[in-house]
Write an enzyme that holds these catalytic residues in place. Structure first.
Site, PDB file in Angstrom:
ATOM      1  N   ARG A  88       0.864  -1.197   0.000  1.00 25.67           N
ATOM      2  CA  ARG A  88       0.000   0.000   0.000  1.00 25.67           C
ATOM      3  C   ARG A  88       0.899   1.245   0.000  1.00 25.67           C
ATOM      4  NH1 ARG A  88      -4.997   0.121   3.811  1.00 25.67           N
ATOM      5  NH2 ARG A  88      -5.773   1.385   2.084  1.00 25.67           N
ATOM      6  N   GLN A 198     -15.156   1.240   6.780  1.00 21.14           N
ATOM      7  CA  GLN A 198     -14.403   1.079   8.036  1.00 21.14           C
ATOM      8  C   GLN A 198     -15.118   1.756   9.212  1.00 21.14           C
ATOM      9  OE1 GLN A 198     -13.133   1.908   5.095  1.00 21.14           O
ATOM     10  NE2 GLN A 198     -11.003   1.306   4.858  1.00 21.14           N
ATOM     11  N   ASP A 239      -2.648   9.041   7.509  1.00 15.91           N
ATOM     12  CA  ASP A 239      -1.788   8.031   6.883  1.00 15.91           C
ATOM     13  C   ASP A 239      -0.414   8.578   6.525  1.00 15.91           C
ATOM     14  OD1 ASP A 239      -4.681   7.005   6.369  1.00 15.91           O
ATOM     15  OD2 ASP A 239      -3.312   5.307   6.193  1.00 15.91           O
ATOM     16  N   ASN A 249      -5.413  11.298   4.618  1.00 16.05           N
ATOM     17  CA  ASN A 249      -6.196  10.349   5.415  1.00 16.05           C
ATOM     18  C   ASN A 249      -7.295   9.792   4.513  1.00 16.05           C
ATOM     19  OD1 ASN A 249      -6.749   9.043   7.989  1.00 16.05           O
ATOM     20  ND2 ASN A 249      -8.614  10.256   8.055  1.00 16.05           N
TER      21      ASN A 249
HETATM   22  O1  MRU Z   1      -7.571   2.105   4.158  1.00 14.07           O
HETATM   23  P1  MRU Z   1      -7.385   2.052   5.650  1.00 14.07           P
HETATM   24  O2  MRU Z   1      -8.535   1.421   6.365  1.00 14.07           O
HETATM   25  O3  MRU Z   1      -6.049   1.441   6.031  1.00 14.07           O
HETATM   26  O4  MRU Z   1      -7.337   3.588   6.083  1.00 14.07           O
HETATM   27  C1  MRU Z   1      -7.147   3.909   7.430  1.00 14.07           C
HETATM   28  C2  MRU Z   1      -7.185   5.352   7.710  1.00 14.07           C
HETATM   29  O5  MRU Z   1      -7.361   6.166   6.837  1.00 14.07           O
HETATM   30  C3  MRU Z   1      -6.893   5.779   9.121  1.00 14.07           C
HETATM   31  O6  MRU Z   1      -7.560   6.963   9.436  1.00 14.07           O
HETATM   32  C4  MRU Z   1      -5.381   6.008   9.298  1.00 14.07           C
HETATM   33  O7  MRU Z   1      -4.650   4.931   8.811  1.00 14.07           O
HETATM   34  C5  MRU Z   1      -5.020   6.240  10.718  1.00 14.07           C
HETATM   35  S1  MRU Z   1      -5.166   4.807  11.733  1.00 14.07           S
HETATM   36  C6  MRU Z   1      -4.630   5.246  13.286  1.00 14.07           C
END
Ligand code: MRU
Length: 350
Positions: A88, A198, A239, A249
């Protein structure tokens, strides 16, 4: 709190988050490729957890290298590292953790240490990354709670909770701390977070487990509730954070920040310093992951649009620093302008 990952007898056990909240299914593996796949399909997700898991996956690769390719041990480690780096692209914690692991095996190589010694050191480093994350989560949670007043409703997006980290979480950590530790009467509006939900699947599940009053809303309802004065602050995770404070994010975060700005609602980002990328200055440099069209065309198993339709599916967006009230890190709450403060903290002299 659900345990998301566990290093056990040379294997990595992890919770398959794609199955939540219906089922709590764990998978155990000694194969780094399976961890890479799990990260790609979001069974393991959330920036800090991706970093910790990649570190353990590197340990699995090192075990395999010692057993199957002792002659090409370091070349194999290089390949493992490369596979993991291509899972990713946006969450910088992945690269940060793999850089830490690389430093360990590169030093071992220079010193001419045995594979057994290096493998042990790699496990210790992965465990250190995991334990540090737990402590960092607590620090962020405690600090973030100070911003929250009793009686408030906090809106959050995606999942930045215990499921995304080693423990507590970042944005949700602050919310838990305010509710559970500081006994503030608060409630949460959780965005569902299309396309992979999520917020609906993970955030509401976590908050209810911790008895935090929670209401689920669709992503397009946030403005309606803000206009009605029903949102007191927004707290989200991150992120990747550029040195000027621009934040990548989950997709939809930027729209929320614009809405919050319009309604004069404080907008906070909670993230560990490992999420700050000190190699980049602005959000324009952050690589944004684009995921498959099936995630948008289908609602779970059900098709909701013609397969022939064109689809865009960026997984993240960038919120410019001008829209951010504060960034909550383990070393303190930062207010704009962010650039010098982030630089200083990243250097470790903050
Ligand atoms: O695609 P994801 O579910 O990995 O995305 C997660 C997010 O965007 C979270 O807000 C971010 O990783 C922070 S987690 C503490």
């Amino acid at each position: 709190m659900l345990k998301t990952i566990e290093w056990k007898n040379g294997c990595l056990k992890f919770l398959d988050q794609t199955k939540l909240p219906a089922e709590e299914v764990y998978q155990e593996t000694a194969d780094f490729r399976e961890v890479a796949q799990a990260i790609k399909r979001l069974s393991i997700r959330g920036a800090p957890l991706i970093g910790v898991s990649a570190a353990y996956a590197l340990c699995l690769g090192a075990q395999e290298a010692e057993k199957r390719f002792p002659e090409n041990y370091f070349d194999f480690l290089d390949q493992v590292d490369n596979t993991l780096r291509h899972t990713r692209p946006t969450a910088v914690n992945l690269f940060w953790a793999l850089d830490r692991m690389r430093e360990v095996w590169s030093k071992g190589k220079l010193k001419g240490e045995s594979m057994q010694t290096i493998n042990l050191q790699l496990i210790r480093e992965a465990q250190a990354i995991e334990n540090e994350d737990r402590e960092i989560n607590q620090a962020i949670a405690r600090l973030g709670s100070q911003l929250i007043q009793t009686g408030e409703t906090i809106l959050t997006h995606c999942n930045a909770g215990a499921l995304a980290c080693g423990a507590w979480g970042t944005a949700l950590g602050a919310i838990y701390w305010a509710s559970v530790k500081d006994n503030k009467k608060i409630s949460v509006l959780a965005d569902e977070t299309r396309p992979l939900l999520q917020g609906a699947r993970l955030t509401t599940f976590e908050l209810l487990k911790n008895r935090v009053p929670t209401t689920l809303i669709c992503d397009n309802m946030a403005g309606f509730f803000m206009a009605q004065g029903k949102v007191d602050r927004v707290i989200v995770g991150a992120d990747r954070i550029a040195l000027n404070g621009d934040v990548a994010n989950k997709i939809g975060t930027y729209s929320l920040a614009v809405l919050a700005f319009h309604h004069s609602i404080p907008f906070h980002v909670a993230a560990p310093l490992s999420t700050v990328d000190d190699k980049i200055f602005t959000g324009e440099e952050i690589p944004i992951e684009e995921r498959g069209k099936e995630e948008v065309i289908c609602w779970g198993e059900r098709q909701i649009a013609p397969f022939e339709v064109g689809v865009r599916n960026p997984a993240f967006d960038v919120t410019p620093n001008q829209l951010i009230t504060s960034i909550i890190t383990e070393k303190g709450i930062l207010y704009p302008p962010f650039i010098d403060k982030l630089k200083k903290l990243k250097k470790g002299d903050g």
